[in-house]
Design a protein around this motif. Structure first.
Motif, mmCIF file in Angstrom:
data_model
loop_
_atom_site.group_PDB
_atom_site.id
_atom_site.type_symbol
_atom_site.label_atom_id
_atom_site.label_comp_id
_atom_site.label_asym_id
_atom_site.label_seq_id
_atom_site.Cartn_x
_atom_site.Cartn_y
_atom_site.Cartn_z
ATOM 1 N N ARG A 3 0.811 -1.324 0.524
ATOM 2 C CA ARG A 3 0.190 0.240 0.566
ATOM 3 C C ARG A 3 0.921 1.383 -0.013
ATOM 4 N N GLN A 4 2.595 1.295 0.666
ATOM 5 C CA GLN A 4 2.299 2.490 0.625
ATOM 6 C C GLN A 4 2.840 2.611 -0.778
ATOM 7 N N TYR A 38 0.086 4.395 -2.669
ATOM 8 C CA TYR A 38 0.836 5.971 -2.385
ATOM 9 C C TYR A 38 1.981 6.614 -2.702
ATOM 10 N N ARG A 39 2.603 5.874 -2.265
ATOM 11 C CA ARG A 39 4.139 6.693 -3.725
ATOM 12 C C ARG A 39 3.463 6.672 -4.794
ATOM 13 N N MET A 55 1.465 6.683 -6.775
ATOM 14 C CA MET A 55 0.264 7.807 -6.963
ATOM 15 C C MET A 55 1.054 9.172 -6.818
ATOM 16 N N ASP A 56 1.717 9.326 -5.511
ATOM 17 C CA ASP A 56 2.628 10.471 -4.660
ATOM 18 C C ASP A 56 3.606 11.448 -6.405
ATOM 19 N N CYS A 75 -7.414 13.318 -0.902
ATOM 20 C CA CYS A 75 -6.060 12.331 -0.396
ATOM 21 C C CYS A 75 -6.006 12.886 1.082
ATOM 22 N N CYS A 81 -8.606 11.608 4.097
ATOM 23 C CA CYS A 81 -7.639 10.388 4.665
ATOM 24 C C CYS A 81 -6.564 11.183 5.681
ATOM 25 N N HIS A 82 -5.640 11.771 5.295
ATOM 26 C CA HIS A 82 -4.616 12.020 5.435
ATOM 27 C C HIS A 82 -4.893 12.070 7.086
ATOM 28 N N ARG A 123 -4.448 8.471 9.225
ATOM 29 C CA ARG A 123 -2.463 8.853 9.559
ATOM 30 C C ARG A 123 -2.181 9.179 9.967
ATOM 31 N N THR A 131 4.432 -2.012 -7.373
ATOM 32 C CA THR A 131 2.474 -1.465 -7.160
ATOM 33 C C THR A 131 2.250 -2.309 -8.325
#
Lengths: 161, 161
Positions: free
Chosen positions: A34-35, A38-39, A41-42, A148, A151-152, A156, B40
């Motif tokens: 999952r990290q 997100y990375r 997407m980031d 985003c 949720c953070h 987070r 991913t």
């Protein structure tokens, strides 16, 4: 229904994949996967941001569209399946920023709303990127970023634990 | 043209993004971003594999399509921009499996071919997944896996260094 699993199932359903797809993964593998998502997407949000800050005549529509498609595809890939109960704690060496509140049944409704909104905004971002209008993309990029952040802010932690 | 940069530019062009999009990233950030992208894709290839091994009546077309779209989107996201010269070595704490051969001008043509083929196969995988035919997906999944392996065999070391 097991309430502890409810947010996981809700997310998995919302985001378009059965929780079954990650059942064979260990907790540390889920956190890592999952990290990575997100990375990825980031990095792609970052590319869009750089384009939005560029002069209009340098705006690369194709690059923005391709980046938006990554965000959209990952948002629709069932990442909820990577949130097995207990993955709010480090698994071996692998730390996470996920707060225990994520698995609190009292937050289920809000979590579902946040997850659905993220999917909606990511889909809209890709749709608007298809059109190629820089101002429209700017506006929808802002909405996606807010989704985003929603949720953070709630789930987070500031530091990995 | 600077030959040392040629494979990077070729890849960036092939994969649909200008190298400019990653120019502000440090070498360690490039390595982290590209590893996240591959991880991913790996998670999503793994989901497709699990579906292909499932009985036909349990085959989840939607899950497979969503996973294929992630692979396709990342394959088209200009990851070539994350391969700045020198990123075949560890940057601080961040190690890589990239072989120095990646930046050898003598390999430019082969690298270009490998990168183009990966994009082609990933696009075909998403196209076939759209159709939903399990056998066709199985065949194209194999071709996509081969395309990944083509690069691994040539440019990826067994261990991080």
């Amino acid at each position: 229904m097991n309430f502890a699993k409810a947010p996981l199932l809700a997310l998995a359903t919302i985001l378009g994949a059965g929780a079954v797809s990650a059942q064979h993964l260990k907790p540390e593998e889920m956190i890592i996967a999952r990290q990575a998502g997100y990375r990825t997407m980031d990095w792609n949000m970052d590319k869009i941001k750089a384009q939005l800050e560029a002069p209009a005549d340098k705006f690369d529509k194709k690059l923005v569209l391709n980046a938006a498609k990554v965000v959209q595809a990952i948002a629709n890939s069932g990442m909820g399946a990577l949130y097995a109960p207990g993955t709010d704690k480090a698994a071996g060496e692998v730390k996470t920023r996920l707060k225990p509140e994520f698995f609190d049944p009292a937050n289920k409704e809000e979590l579902t709303k946040i997850a659905m909104n993220f999917g909606t905004q990511a889909n809209k971002l890709a749709e608007v990127a298809e059109g190629g209008d820089q101002k429209a993309i700017q506006a929808q990029f802002g909405e996606t970023g807010k989704a985003c952040k929603g949720c953070h802010d709630k789930f987070r932690a500031k530091e990995k634990h």
